[in-house]
Design a protein around this motif. Structure first.
Motif, PDB file in Angstrom:
ATOM      1  N   GLN A 124      -5.283   0.811  -6.168  1.00 35.18           N
ATOM      2  CA  GLN A 124      -5.016   2.054  -6.316  1.00 35.18           C
ATOM      3  C   GLN A 124      -3.704   2.641  -5.751  1.00 35.18           C
ATOM      4  OE1 GLN A 124      -8.727   3.751  -5.849  1.00 35.18           O
ATOM      5  NE2 GLN A 124      -9.176   3.654  -7.868  1.00 35.18           N
ATOM      6  N   MET A 125      -2.533   2.733  -6.645  1.00 33.73           N
ATOM      7  CA  MET A 125      -1.269   3.214  -6.056  1.00 33.73           C
ATOM      8  C   MET A 125      -0.950   4.091  -7.138  1.00 33.73           C
ATOM      9  SD  MET A 125       0.395   0.179  -3.954  1.00 33.73           S
ATOM     10  CE  MET A 125       0.533  -0.847  -5.289  1.00 33.73           C
ATOM     11  N   ASP A 139       0.874  -1.118  -0.028  1.00 28.40           N
ATOM     12  CA  ASP A 139      -0.069   0.171   0.059  1.00 28.40           C
ATOM     13  C   ASP A 139       1.012   1.088   0.082  1.00 28.40           C
ATOM     14  OD1 ASP A 139      -1.838   2.171   0.880  1.00 28.40           O
ATOM     15  OD2 ASP A 139      -3.188   0.400   1.224  1.00 28.40           O
ATOM     16  N   ASN A 196      -2.007   2.898   6.037  1.00 29.54           N
ATOM     17  CA  ASN A 196      -2.874   1.779   5.760  1.00 29.54           C
ATOM     18  C   ASN A 196      -1.860   0.392   6.040  1.00 29.54           C
ATOM     19  OD1 ASN A 196      -4.892   3.338   4.861  1.00 29.54           O
ATOM     20  ND2 ASN A 196      -4.364   2.965   2.550  1.00 29.54           N
ATOM     21  N   LEU A 218      -7.142  -4.861  -2.041  1.00 33.89           N
ATOM     22  CA  LEU A 218      -7.928  -3.980  -1.072  1.00 33.89           C
ATOM     23  C   LEU A 218      -7.931  -2.710  -1.788  1.00 33.89           C
ATOM     24  CD1 LEU A 218      -5.614  -4.958   1.920  1.00 33.89           C
ATOM     25  CD2 LEU A 218      -7.971  -5.968   1.481  1.00 33.89           C
ATOM     26  N   THR A 219      -9.170  -1.974  -1.704  1.00 33.23           N
ATOM     27  CA  THR A 219      -9.207  -0.775  -2.442  1.00 33.23           C
ATOM     28  C   THR A 219     -10.385   0.187  -1.482  1.00 33.23           C
ATOM     29  OG1 THR A 219      -9.385   0.673  -4.364  1.00 33.23           O
ATOM     30  CG2 THR A 219     -11.072  -1.488  -3.932  1.00 33.23           C
ATOM     31  N   ASP A 241       0.059   0.661 -10.531  1.00 29.86           N
ATOM     32  CA  ASP A 241      -0.955   0.298  -9.550  1.00 29.86           C
ATOM     33  C   ASP A 241      -1.172  -1.099  -9.260  1.00 29.86           C
ATOM     34  OD1 ASP A 241      -2.079  -0.737 -11.853  1.00 29.86           O
ATOM     35  OD2 ASP A 241      -3.849   0.546 -12.210  1.00 29.86           O
ATOM     36  N   GLY A 242      -1.959  -1.398  -8.470  1.00 22.49           N
ATOM     37  CA  GLY A 242      -2.137  -2.954  -7.951  1.00 22.49           C
ATOM     38  C   GLY A 242      -2.398  -3.719  -9.127  1.00 22.49           C
ATOM     39  N   ASP A 295      -2.904  -3.029  -2.402  1.00 24.34           N
ATOM     40  CA  ASP A 295      -3.663  -2.086  -2.575  1.00 24.34           C
ATOM     41  C   ASP A 295      -4.082  -1.860  -4.208  1.00 24.34           C
ATOM     42  OD1 ASP A 295      -5.297   0.496  -2.540  1.00 24.34           O
ATOM     43  OD2 ASP A 295      -3.484   1.588  -2.233  1.00 24.34           O
ATOM     44  N   THR A 335     -13.457  -3.836  -0.526  1.00 26.54           N
ATOM     45  CA  THR A 335     -13.481  -2.462  -0.684  1.00 26.54           C
ATOM     46  C   THR A 335     -13.393  -2.184   0.898  1.00 26.54           C
ATOM     47  OG1 THR A 335     -15.896  -2.599  -0.708  1.00 26.54           O
ATOM     48  CG2 THR A 335     -14.561  -2.141  -2.858  1.00 26.54           C
ATOM     49  N   LYS A 336     -12.724  -0.758   0.975  1.00 27.48           N
ATOM     50  CA  LYS A 336     -12.559  -0.273   2.081  1.00 27.48           C
ATOM     51  C   LYS A 336     -13.877   0.512   2.528  1.00 27.48           C
ATOM     52  CE  LYS A 336      -7.610  -0.058   1.738  1.00 27.48           C
ATOM     53  NZ  LYS A 336      -6.499   1.007   1.309  1.00 27.48           N
TER      54      LYS A 336
END
Length: 184
Positions: A57-58, A11, A16, A84-85, A62-63, A55, A107-108
């Motif tokens: 979205q980085m 992440d 996080n 995990l997003t 990205d993931g 994660d 999803t968070k």
């Protein structure tokens, strides 16, 4: 078997990663936290993991791209990935995660107990797989020993059937070596 299962936490936000480490506290797993897809790929070159929490979205890589690289490598293609997003419940993102090889997509905010349960399953599977590999190696070694012993007995039997008294002495030697686990 004293090797401890590892979970790779990926992440770009340090808070996080700390939260994930806290959620996994008390499980029989060692957490390794990294802050980028590139760092994850490097870590996967040196360590084996029971599960990857990634994660989606980085920045930079990205993931989804990270997962794609992970699944292309022979060494890591079978490591389960849980995405995990923080993104809202967009079904397209979840489908994209599954398309690149994820086993799950959360999803968070997610329930920490659910995540713990999912990680536990993969840690148990990893541990059982390691035990099977070790048992398989023991069976392979025993089969090799059995083959060597059988070969020694066959050779001793051949020598004993001969008329030569030196051969009889050699046969006794071979049987004695086989008895003690040394090869002739």
């Amino acid at each position: 078997m004293s090797e401890v299962a590892k979970a790779l936490l990926v992440d770009d936000r340090r808070e996080n990663l700390l939260a994930l480490e806290a959620i996994l506290q008390g499980l029989p797993v060692h957490s390794v936290a990294v802050e980028s897809g590139e760092a994850a790929l490097k870590q996967l070159l040196v360590d084996d993991f029971a599960v990857i929490l990634l994660d989606a979205q980085m920045p930079d890589m990205d993931g989804f791209e990270t997962a794609s690289h992970i699944k292309r490598r022979e060494r890591t293609r079978h490591v389960p990935i849980i995405f995990l997003t923080a993104a809202d419940r967009d079904a397209q993102l979840a489908l994209r995660g599954y398309a690149v090889g994820a086993v799950d997509y959360l999803t968070k905010p997610f329930d920490p107990w659910v995540l713990r349960a999912k990680v536990s399953v993969f840690v148990d599977l990893w541990t059982k797989n390691r035990q099977l590999v070790a048992q398989s190696e023991v069976v392979r070694e025993r089969n090799t020993q059995w083959r060597n012993l059988t070969d020694a007995v066959d050779e001793a039997t051949r020598l004993l059937r001969s008329e030569n008294t030196d051969a009889h002495e050699r046969a006794a030697e071979i049987l004695e070596q086989a008895r003690w686990g040394t090869t002739p």
